[in-house]
Design a protein around this motif. Structure first.
Motif, mmCIF file in Angstrom:
data_model
loop_
_atom_site.group_PDB
_atom_site.id
_atom_site.type_symbol
_atom_site.label_atom_id
_atom_site.label_comp_id
_atom_site.label_asym_id
_atom_site.label_seq_id
_atom_site.Cartn_x
_atom_site.Cartn_y
_atom_site.Cartn_z
ATOM 1 N N ASP A 1 32.520 45.511 42.248
ATOM 2 C CA ASP A 1 32.281 44.181 41.664
ATOM 3 C C ASP A 1 33.567 43.363 41.726
ATOM 4 O OD1 ASP A 1 31.640 41.924 40.237
ATOM 5 O OD2 ASP A 1 31.277 42.967 38.341
ATOM 6 N N THR B 1 34.168 40.513 40.992
ATOM 7 C CA THR B 1 34.326 39.560 39.895
ATOM 8 C C THR B 1 34.708 40.255 38.580
ATOM 9 O OG1 THR B 1 31.998 39.638 39.230
ATOM 10 C CG2 THR B 1 32.594 38.048 40.946
ATOM 11 N N GLN C 1 38.327 34.637 37.815
ATOM 12 C CA GLN C 1 36.976 35.111 37.545
ATOM 13 C C GLN C 1 36.522 34.793 36.123
ATOM 14 O OE1 GLN C 1 35.005 36.086 39.884
ATOM 15 N NE2 GLN C 1 36.662 36.046 41.368
ATOM 16 N N TYR C 2 37.486 34.826 35.190
ATOM 17 C CA TYR C 2 37.146 34.606 33.780
ATOM 18 C C TYR C 2 38.273 33.798 33.131
ATOM 19 C CZ TYR C 2 35.811 35.818 28.951
ATOM 20 O OH TYR C 2 35.458 35.773 27.630
#
Length: 173
Positions: A27, A29, A60-61
């Motif tokens: 993943d 992300t 990403q965040y």
């Protein structure tokens, strides 16, 4: 987290990095995995690599407070204080009770020679320190209890033992 804790204890971060990189392959992300790799590289003073992974995490965040602080700290280490300000201010905007954010921001402003903003950041840090931060609140009952116990122990002295049970203290020779 267990892998990272074990790696920290043995000072061998390779296994932890591999695990987190596998998570990123599955993943891309996964901001948490990128953050953990950034933390490892920061601890190893590999600031360019740390920057790469903290940047992935905040891309990403963006509301990942710890990643913003990590990136700010690494940018300072890379002598990029103006860029560090942005990330540390972002972290504080996400969590106005971030002692670490305020303290790191004060260091950045000091390096920039900005005494006014340094004092503002230090004031935020001191405000949180003095008002009972999360850490202080967590340990306040213990500290209060120790403050009650230690003076009693000092008064007993002379090889006697002090037995404490609840609110009762008893001296036994």
């Amino acid at each position: 987290r267990v892998i990272l804790s074990t790696a920290q204890q043995s000072n061998s971060y390779d296994e932890a990095i591999k695990e987190f990189q596998q998570e990123l392959q599955i993943d891309p992300t996964h901001a948490g995995a990128a953050y953990e790799i950034g933390q490892i590289h920061r601890r190893l003073a590999q600031f360019t690599k740390a920057r790469e992974f903290f940047s992935i995490a905040v891309r990403q965040y963006p509301d990942f407070e710890e990643a913003q602080i990590g990136l700010g700290r690494v940018l300072m280490a890379l002598n990029e204080p103006k860029e560090a300000v942005f990330h540390l201010e972002k972290a504080i905007s996400l969590n106005p009770d971030s002692e670490v954010g305020y303290y790191q921001l004060s260091l950045v402003y000091r390096s920039l020679g900005d005494a006014v903003n340094r004092e503002k950041a230090l004031a935020g840090f001191r405000r949180l320190r003095g008002s009972g931060s999360q850490v202080e609140n967590k340990f306040a009952p213990l500290v209060l209890r120790l403050d009650e116990i230690f003076p009693a122990i000092r008064r007993v002295g002379g090889g006697a033992e002090l037995f404490v049970e609840g609110d009762h203290a008893e001296r036994r020779a």
